[in-house]
Design an enzyme around this catalytic site. Structure first.
Site, PDB file in Angstrom:
ATOM      1  N   TYR A 198      21.667  20.443  55.075  1.00 45.88           N
ATOM      2  CA  TYR A 198      20.963  20.998  56.237  1.00 45.88           C
ATOM      3  C   TYR A 198      19.663  20.224  56.498  1.00 45.88           C
ATOM      4  CZ  TYR A 198      18.264  24.511  58.873  1.00 45.88           C
ATOM      5  OH  TYR A 198      17.489  25.168  59.801  1.00 45.88           O
ATOM      6  N   LYS A 255      18.260  17.955  59.766  1.00 41.30           N
ATOM      7  CA  LYS A 255      17.015  18.243  60.472  1.00 41.30           C
ATOM      8  C   LYS A 255      16.061  17.039  60.412  1.00 41.30           C
ATOM      9  CE  LYS A 255      18.106  22.399  61.881  1.00 41.30           C
ATOM     10  NZ  LYS A 255      18.276  22.716  63.311  1.00 41.30           N
TER      11      LYS A 255
HETATM   12  P1  NDP Z   1      21.341  32.433  63.966  1.00 45.41           P
HETATM   13  O1  NDP Z   1      22.523  32.154  63.099  1.00 45.41           O
HETATM   14  O2  NDP Z   1      20.616  33.719  63.782  1.00 45.41           O
HETATM   15  O3  NDP Z   1      21.758  32.282  65.503  1.00 45.41           O
HETATM   16  C1  NDP Z   1      22.475  31.130  65.854  1.00 45.41           C
HETATM   17  C2  NDP Z   1      22.779  31.142  67.327  1.00 45.41           C
HETATM   18  O4  NDP Z   1      23.501  29.940  67.617  1.00 45.41           O
HETATM   19  C3  NDP Z   1      23.639  32.279  67.759  1.00 45.41           C
HETATM   20  O5  NDP Z   1      23.367  32.583  69.098  1.00 45.41           O
HETATM   21  C4  NDP Z   1      25.057  31.697  67.627  1.00 45.41           C
HETATM   22  O6  NDP Z   1      25.947  32.360  68.517  1.00 45.41           O
HETATM   23  C5  NDP Z   1      24.823  30.261  68.042  1.00 45.41           C
HETATM   24  N1  NDP Z   1      25.749  29.329  67.421  1.00 45.41           N
HETATM   25  C6  NDP Z   1      26.140  29.255  66.129  1.00 45.41           C
HETATM   26  N2  NDP Z   1      27.011  28.248  65.962  1.00 45.41           N
HETATM   27  C7  NDP Z   1      27.152  27.679  67.177  1.00 45.41           C
HETATM   28  C8  NDP Z   1      27.921  26.604  67.660  1.00 45.41           C
HETATM   29  N3  NDP Z   1      28.746  25.915  66.866  1.00 45.41           N
HETATM   30  N4  NDP Z   1      27.837  26.295  68.974  1.00 45.41           N
HETATM   31  C9  NDP Z   1      27.039  26.999  69.815  1.00 45.41           C
HETATM   32  N5  NDP Z   1      26.296  28.029  69.418  1.00 45.41           N
HETATM   33  C10 NDP Z   1      26.353  28.361  68.109  1.00 45.41           C
HETATM   34  O7  NDP Z   1      20.344  31.198  63.732  1.00 45.41           O
HETATM   35  P2  NDP Z   1      18.757  31.081  63.934  1.00 45.41           P
HETATM   36  O8  NDP Z   1      18.365  31.746  65.184  1.00 45.41           O
HETATM   37  O9  NDP Z   1      18.099  31.438  62.671  1.00 45.41           O
HETATM   38  O10 NDP Z   1      18.613  29.496  64.069  1.00 45.41           O
HETATM   39  C11 NDP Z   1      18.519  28.844  65.314  1.00 45.41           C
HETATM   40  C12 NDP Z   1      18.052  27.420  65.077  1.00 45.41           C
HETATM   41  O11 NDP Z   1      16.797  27.444  64.416  1.00 45.41           O
HETATM   42  C13 NDP Z   1      18.994  26.574  64.228  1.00 45.41           C
HETATM   43  O12 NDP Z   1      19.006  25.252  64.717  1.00 45.41           O
HETATM   44  C14 NDP Z   1      18.334  26.626  62.868  1.00 45.41           C
HETATM   45  O13 NDP Z   1      18.676  25.519  62.081  1.00 45.41           O
HETATM   46  C15 NDP Z   1      16.880  26.626  63.264  1.00 45.41           C
HETATM   47  N6  NDP Z   1      15.975  27.103  62.232  1.00 45.41           N
HETATM   48  C16 NDP Z   1      16.048  28.402  61.810  1.00 45.41           C
HETATM   49  C17 NDP Z   1      15.191  28.845  60.841  1.00 45.41           C
HETATM   50  C18 NDP Z   1      15.197  30.244  60.342  1.00 45.41           C
HETATM   51  O14 NDP Z   1      14.502  30.518  59.350  1.00 45.41           O
HETATM   52  N7  NDP Z   1      15.898  31.177  60.956  1.00 45.41           N
HETATM   53  C19 NDP Z   1      14.225  27.931  60.210  1.00 45.41           C
HETATM   54  C20 NDP Z   1      14.232  26.595  60.735  1.00 45.41           C
HETATM   55  C21 NDP Z   1      15.091  26.221  61.706  1.00 45.41           C
HETATM   56  P3  NDP Z   1      27.479  32.653  68.157  1.00 45.41           P
HETATM   57  O15 NDP Z   1      27.506  33.389  66.886  1.00 45.41           O
HETATM   58  O16 NDP Z   1      28.008  33.381  69.314  1.00 45.41           O
HETATM   59  O17 NDP Z   1      28.080  31.293  68.066  1.00 45.41           O
END
Ligand code: NDP
Length: 246
Positions: free
Chosen positions: A155, A159
Protein backbone atom coordinates in the site's frame (compact mmCIF):
# COMPACT_ATOMS: atom_id res chain seq x y z
CA UNK A 1 -20.74 33.36 -4.38
CA UNK A 2 -19.47 29.97 -3.19
CA UNK A 3 -15.88 29.18 -4.19
CA UNK A 4 -16.78 26.37 -6.63
CA UNK A 5 -19.94 27.81 -8.23
CA UNK A 6 -20.25 26.71 -11.90
CA UNK A 7 -17.51 24.10 -11.44
CA UNK A 8 -17.86 20.34 -11.86
CA UNK A 9 -15.95 17.78 -9.80
CA UNK A 10 -15.53 14.02 -10.19
CA UNK A 11 -14.63 12.13 -7.00
CA UNK A 12 -13.66 8.49 -7.50
CA UNK A 13 -14.80 6.18 -4.70
CA UNK A 14 -17.28 8.71 -3.37
CA UNK A 15 -19.94 6.49 -1.84
CA UNK A 16 -18.35 6.12 1.61
CA UNK A 17 -15.55 7.38 3.81
CA UNK A 18 -13.20 10.15 2.72
CA UNK A 19 -14.60 10.29 -0.84
CA UNK A 20 -18.17 10.80 0.38
CA UNK A 21 -16.94 13.54 2.72
CA UNK A 22 -15.11 15.24 -0.16
CA UNK A 23 -18.14 14.99 -2.48
CA UNK A 24 -20.45 16.60 0.08
CA UNK A 25 -17.97 19.37 0.86
CA UNK A 26 -17.31 20.24 -2.81
CA UNK A 27 -21.09 20.31 -3.41
CA UNK A 28 -21.56 22.56 -0.38
CA UNK A 29 -18.97 24.88 -1.92
CA UNK A 30 -21.06 25.10 -5.11
CA UNK A 31 -19.70 22.37 -7.41
CA UNK A 32 -21.80 19.88 -9.35
CA UNK A 33 -20.40 16.52 -8.28
CA UNK A 34 -20.11 13.06 -9.84
CA UNK A 35 -19.03 10.15 -7.66
CA UNK A 36 -17.99 6.63 -8.61
CA UNK A 37 -18.44 3.42 -6.64
CA UNK A 38 -18.30 -0.34 -7.21
CA UNK A 39 -20.47 -2.25 -4.73
CA UNK A 40 -22.21 0.43 -2.71
CA UNK A 41 -25.05 1.55 -5.00
CA UNK A 42 -27.29 2.38 -2.03
CA UNK A 43 -24.55 4.27 -0.21
CA UNK A 44 -23.75 6.20 -3.41
CA UNK A 45 -27.43 7.02 -3.92
CA UNK A 46 -27.69 8.37 -0.39
CA UNK A 47 -24.70 10.67 -0.95
CA UNK A 48 -26.45 11.99 -4.08
CA UNK A 49 -29.74 12.46 -2.17
CA UNK A 50 -28.00 14.30 0.66
CA UNK A 51 -26.33 16.68 -1.80
CA UNK A 52 -29.59 17.27 -3.68
CA UNK A 53 -31.54 17.90 -0.46
CA UNK A 54 -29.00 20.57 0.41
CA UNK A 55 -29.68 22.23 -2.98
CA UNK A 56 -26.73 20.80 -4.91
CA UNK A 57 -26.34 18.67 -8.03
CA UNK A 58 -24.84 15.17 -8.01
CA UNK A 59 -24.78 11.87 -9.88
CA UNK A 60 -23.40 8.44 -8.97
CA UNK A 61 -21.67 6.22 -11.55
CA UNK A 62 -20.71 2.58 -11.11
CA UNK A 63 -17.06 2.41 -12.19
CA UNK A 64 -14.41 0.07 -10.81
CA UNK A 65 -11.10 1.93 -10.66
CA UNK A 66 -9.43 -1.26 -11.89
CA UNK A 67 -11.49 -1.22 -15.09
CA UNK A 68 -10.02 1.24 -17.61
CA UNK A 69 -13.13 1.37 -19.82
CA UNK A 70 -15.40 2.02 -16.84
CA UNK A 71 -13.17 4.77 -15.48
CA UNK A 72 -12.97 6.52 -18.86
CA UNK A 73 -16.73 6.17 -19.29
CA UNK A 74 -17.26 7.77 -15.86
CA UNK A 75 -15.28 10.83 -16.95
CA UNK A 76 -17.28 11.02 -20.19
CA UNK A 77 -20.58 10.66 -18.33
CA UNK A 78 -19.64 13.44 -15.93
CA UNK A 79 -19.00 15.77 -18.87
CA UNK A 80 -22.14 14.63 -20.72
CA UNK A 81 -24.20 15.39 -17.59
CA UNK A 82 -22.67 18.63 -16.36
CA UNK A 83 -20.97 19.95 -19.52
CA UNK A 84 -17.46 20.30 -18.12
CA UNK A 85 -14.88 18.91 -15.70
CA UNK A 86 -12.86 21.23 -13.50
CA UNK A 87 -11.77 19.07 -10.56
CA UNK A 88 -10.75 15.41 -10.51
CA UNK A 89 -10.25 13.85 -7.08
CA UNK A 90 -8.50 10.48 -7.36
CA UNK A 91 -9.75 9.09 -4.07
CA UNK A 92 -10.65 5.45 -4.83
CA UNK A 93 -8.15 3.31 -3.01
CA UNK A 94 -7.73 0.24 -0.92
CA UNK A 95 -5.33 -1.46 1.47
CA UNK A 96 -4.97 -5.11 2.32
CA UNK A 97 -3.12 -4.97 5.64
CA UNK A 98 -0.93 -8.02 6.20
CA UNK A 99 2.77 -8.89 6.35
CA UNK A 100 4.37 -8.45 2.92
CA UNK A 101 5.70 -12.01 2.81
CA UNK A 102 2.16 -13.33 3.19
CA UNK A 103 0.67 -11.06 0.54
CA UNK A 104 -0.54 -12.94 -2.53
CA UNK A 105 0.07 -11.80 -6.12
CA UNK A 106 -3.68 -11.14 -6.66
CA UNK A 107 -3.63 -8.86 -3.61
CA UNK A 108 -0.59 -6.97 -4.87
CA UNK A 109 -2.26 -6.56 -8.28
CA UNK A 110 -5.47 -5.30 -6.69
CA UNK A 111 -3.73 -2.62 -4.63
CA UNK A 112 -1.65 -1.48 -7.61
CA UNK A 113 -4.59 -1.49 -10.02
CA UNK A 114 -6.91 0.56 -7.83
CA UNK A 115 -4.47 2.92 -6.10
CA UNK A 116 -2.09 3.64 -8.98
CA UNK A 117 -3.30 2.38 -12.36
CA UNK A 118 -6.85 3.66 -11.77
CA UNK A 119 -5.41 7.07 -10.88
CA UNK A 120 -3.35 7.15 -14.09
CA UNK A 121 -6.38 6.24 -16.20
CA UNK A 122 -8.83 8.69 -14.62
CA UNK A 123 -6.28 11.48 -14.87
CA UNK A 124 -5.56 10.82 -18.55
CA UNK A 125 -9.27 10.78 -19.35
CA UNK A 126 -9.89 13.99 -17.37
CA UNK A 127 -6.99 15.84 -18.98
CA UNK A 128 -8.61 15.41 -22.40
CA UNK A 129 -11.31 17.83 -21.23
CA UNK A 130 -9.84 20.02 -18.52
CA UNK A 131 -9.31 23.69 -19.22
CA UNK A 132 -7.14 26.41 -17.68
CA UNK A 133 -7.86 26.48 -13.93
CA UNK A 134 -8.36 22.72 -13.72
CA UNK A 135 -7.40 20.76 -10.62
CA UNK A 136 -6.09 17.21 -10.37
CA UNK A 137 -6.11 16.14 -6.72
CA UNK A 138 -4.75 12.79 -5.52
CA UNK A 139 -5.63 11.21 -2.22
CA UNK A 140 -2.28 9.68 -1.36
CA UNK A 141 -1.30 8.87 2.20
CA UNK A 142 1.15 9.97 4.87
CA UNK A 143 2.70 6.52 4.41
CA UNK A 144 3.67 7.58 0.88
CA UNK A 145 6.41 9.63 2.56
CA UNK A 146 7.22 7.94 5.88
CA UNK A 147 6.50 4.48 7.19
CA UNK A 148 6.02 3.68 10.85
CA UNK A 149 3.46 0.89 11.00
CA UNK A 150 3.62 -2.75 9.87
CA UNK A 151 1.32 -4.43 7.36
CA UNK A 152 1.13 -1.71 4.73
CA UNK A 153 4.23 -2.32 2.60
CA UNK A 154 2.57 -2.68 -0.81
CA UNK A 155 0.00 0.00 0.00
CA UNK A 156 2.74 2.46 0.98
CA UNK A 157 4.61 1.69 -2.25
CA UNK A 158 1.54 2.66 -4.31
CA UNK A 159 1.09 5.88 -2.32
CA UNK A 160 4.77 6.74 -2.81
CA UNK A 161 4.20 6.25 -6.52
CA UNK A 162 1.14 8.52 -6.38
CA UNK A 163 3.36 11.17 -4.77
CA UNK A 164 5.89 11.07 -7.62
CA UNK A 165 3.11 10.88 -10.21
CA UNK A 166 1.81 14.14 -8.74
CA UNK A 167 5.18 15.85 -8.88
CA UNK A 168 5.97 14.66 -12.40
CA UNK A 169 2.57 15.51 -13.83
CA UNK A 170 2.58 18.96 -12.21
CA UNK A 171 5.71 19.77 -14.24
CA UNK A 172 4.27 18.36 -17.44
CA UNK A 173 0.92 20.17 -17.45
CA UNK A 174 1.65 23.34 -15.52
CA UNK A 175 1.75 25.34 -18.75
CA UNK A 176 -1.92 24.48 -19.30
CA UNK A 177 -2.86 26.26 -16.06
CA UNK A 178 -3.86 22.98 -14.43
CA UNK A 179 -2.55 22.21 -10.94
CA UNK A 180 -1.73 18.73 -9.61
CA UNK A 181 -1.54 18.12 -5.88
CA UNK A 182 -1.41 15.19 -3.49
CA UNK A 183 -3.38 15.26 -0.24
CA UNK A 184 -1.85 12.78 2.20
CA UNK A 185 -4.20 11.75 5.02
CA UNK A 186 -3.02 10.11 8.19
CA UNK A 187 -5.34 7.80 10.15
CA UNK A 188 -8.90 8.81 9.31
CA UNK A 189 -11.83 6.89 10.84
CA UNK A 190 -13.51 5.07 7.91
CA UNK A 191 -14.54 1.53 6.99
CA UNK A 192 -11.04 1.05 5.53
CA UNK A 193 -9.27 2.17 8.70
CA UNK A 194 -11.66 2.11 11.67
CA UNK A 195 -10.43 3.95 14.76
CA UNK A 196 -11.48 0.85 16.74
CA UNK A 197 -9.93 -1.64 14.28
CA UNK A 198 -7.18 -4.23 14.74
CA UNK A 199 -4.55 -2.05 13.05
CA UNK A 200 -5.48 1.21 14.84
CA UNK A 201 -3.29 1.18 17.96
CA UNK A 202 0.14 1.73 16.33
CA UNK A 203 -1.30 4.39 13.99
CA UNK A 204 -2.88 6.26 16.88
CA UNK A 205 0.36 6.08 18.86
CA UNK A 206 2.24 7.71 15.97
CA UNK A 207 0.01 10.78 15.77
CA UNK A 208 1.12 13.90 17.62
CA UNK A 209 -2.50 14.72 18.43
CA UNK A 210 -3.21 11.23 19.83
CA UNK A 211 -6.44 10.76 17.94
CA UNK A 212 -7.80 9.66 14.59
CA UNK A 213 -8.96 12.34 12.15
CA UNK A 214 -12.36 12.74 10.49
CA UNK A 215 -13.26 12.68 6.80
CA UNK A 216 -14.17 16.38 7.10
CA UNK A 217 -10.53 17.18 7.98
CA UNK A 218 -9.43 15.81 4.60
CA UNK A 219 -12.40 17.29 2.72
CA UNK A 220 -11.58 20.79 3.97
CA UNK A 221 -8.08 20.63 2.52
CA UNK A 222 -9.35 19.19 -0.77
CA UNK A 223 -11.89 22.03 -1.00
CA UNK A 224 -9.14 24.60 -0.48
CA UNK A 225 -6.88 23.04 -3.12
CA UNK A 226 -9.85 22.85 -5.52
CA UNK A 227 -10.68 26.51 -4.99
CA UNK A 228 -9.39 29.73 -6.54
CA UNK A 229 -7.12 30.66 -3.63
CA UNK A 230 -4.92 27.61 -4.33
CA UNK A 231 -4.11 28.62 -7.92
CA UNK A 232 -0.36 28.88 -7.22
CA UNK A 233 -0.04 25.54 -5.40
CA UNK A 234 1.08 22.67 -7.63
CA UNK A 235 3.24 19.59 -7.31
CA UNK A 236 2.71 19.74 -3.55
CA UNK A 237 2.25 16.92 -1.07
CA UNK A 238 -0.05 18.30 1.60
CA UNK A 239 -0.29 16.15 4.68
CA UNK A 240 -3.31 16.08 7.00
CA UNK A 241 -2.24 13.42 9.47
CA UNK A 242 -2.51 14.69 13.05
CA UNK A 243 1.27 15.03 13.11
CA UNK A 244 2.05 11.42 12.17
CA UNK A 245 4.91 12.48 9.91
CA UNK A 246 6.11 15.34 12.14
P1 NDP B 1 -13.19 3.34 2.37
O1 NDP B 1 -12.88 1.90 2.13
O2 NDP B 1 -13.85 3.72 3.64
O3 NDP B 1 -14.04 3.91 1.14
C1 NDP B 1 -13.57 3.63 -0.15
C2 NDP B 1 -14.48 4.24 -1.17
O4 NDP B 1 -13.94 3.93 -2.46
C3 NDP B 1 -15.88 3.72 -1.14
O5 NDP B 1 -16.75 4.70 -1.62
C4 NDP B 1 -15.81 2.54 -2.13
O6 NDP B 1 -17.10 2.29 -2.69
C5 NDP B 1 -14.85 3.08 -3.17
N1 NDP B 1 -14.09 2.04 -3.84
C6 NDP B 1 -13.45 0.98 -3.30
N2 NDP B 1 -12.86 0.25 -4.27
C7 NDP B 1 -13.13 0.89 -5.42
C8 NDP B 1 -12.81 0.64 -6.77
N3 NDP B 1 -12.11 -0.44 -7.13
N4 NDP B 1 -13.26 1.50 -7.71
C9 NDP B 1 -14.01 2.58 -7.38
N5 NDP B 1 -14.35 2.87 -6.13
C10 NDP B 1 -13.91 2.03 -5.16
O7 NDP B 1 -11.78 4.10 2.22
P2 NDP B 1 -11.29 5.51 2.81
O8 NDP B 1 -12.36 6.51 2.68
O9 NDP B 1 -10.67 5.28 4.12
O10 NDP B 1 -10.09 5.83 1.81
C11 NDP B 1 -10.24 6.68 0.70
C12 NDP B 1 -8.86 7.03 0.18
O11 NDP B 1 -8.11 7.65 1.21
C13 NDP B 1 -8.04 5.84 -0.31
O12 NDP B 1 -7.29 6.22 -1.44
C14 NDP B 1 -7.13 5.57 0.86
O13 NDP B 1 -5.95 4.92 0.47
C15 NDP B 1 -6.87 6.98 1.34
N6 NDP B 1 -6.39 7.07 2.71
C16 NDP B 1 -7.19 6.66 3.74
C17 NDP B 1 -6.73 6.75 5.03
C18 NDP B 1 -7.54 6.35 6.20
O14 NDP B 1 -6.99 6.31 7.32
N7 NDP B 1 -8.82 6.07 6.08
C19 NDP B 1 -5.36 7.23 5.31
C20 NDP B 1 -4.62 7.64 4.15
C21 NDP B 1 -5.14 7.54 2.91
P3 NDP B 1 -17.62 0.82 -3.05
O15 NDP B 1 -17.50 0.00 -1.84
O16 NDP B 1 -18.98 1.02 -3.54
O17 NDP B 1 -16.71 0.39 -4.14
Amino acid sequence: MASLTNKTALVTGGSRGIGAGIAKRLAADGASVAITYTKGADAAASVVTEIERAGGKAIAIEADAANAEAVTAAVEKTIATFGRLDVLVNNAGTAIPKPFEETRLEELDKVININLRGTFIATQAALRHMQDGGRIIMIGSCVGERMMTPGLVAYAATKGAVKMFTQGLAREIGSRGITVNNIQPGPIDTDLNPAAGDWAAPQLANTALKRYGHVEDVAALVAFVAGPEAAYITGANLTVDGGTNA
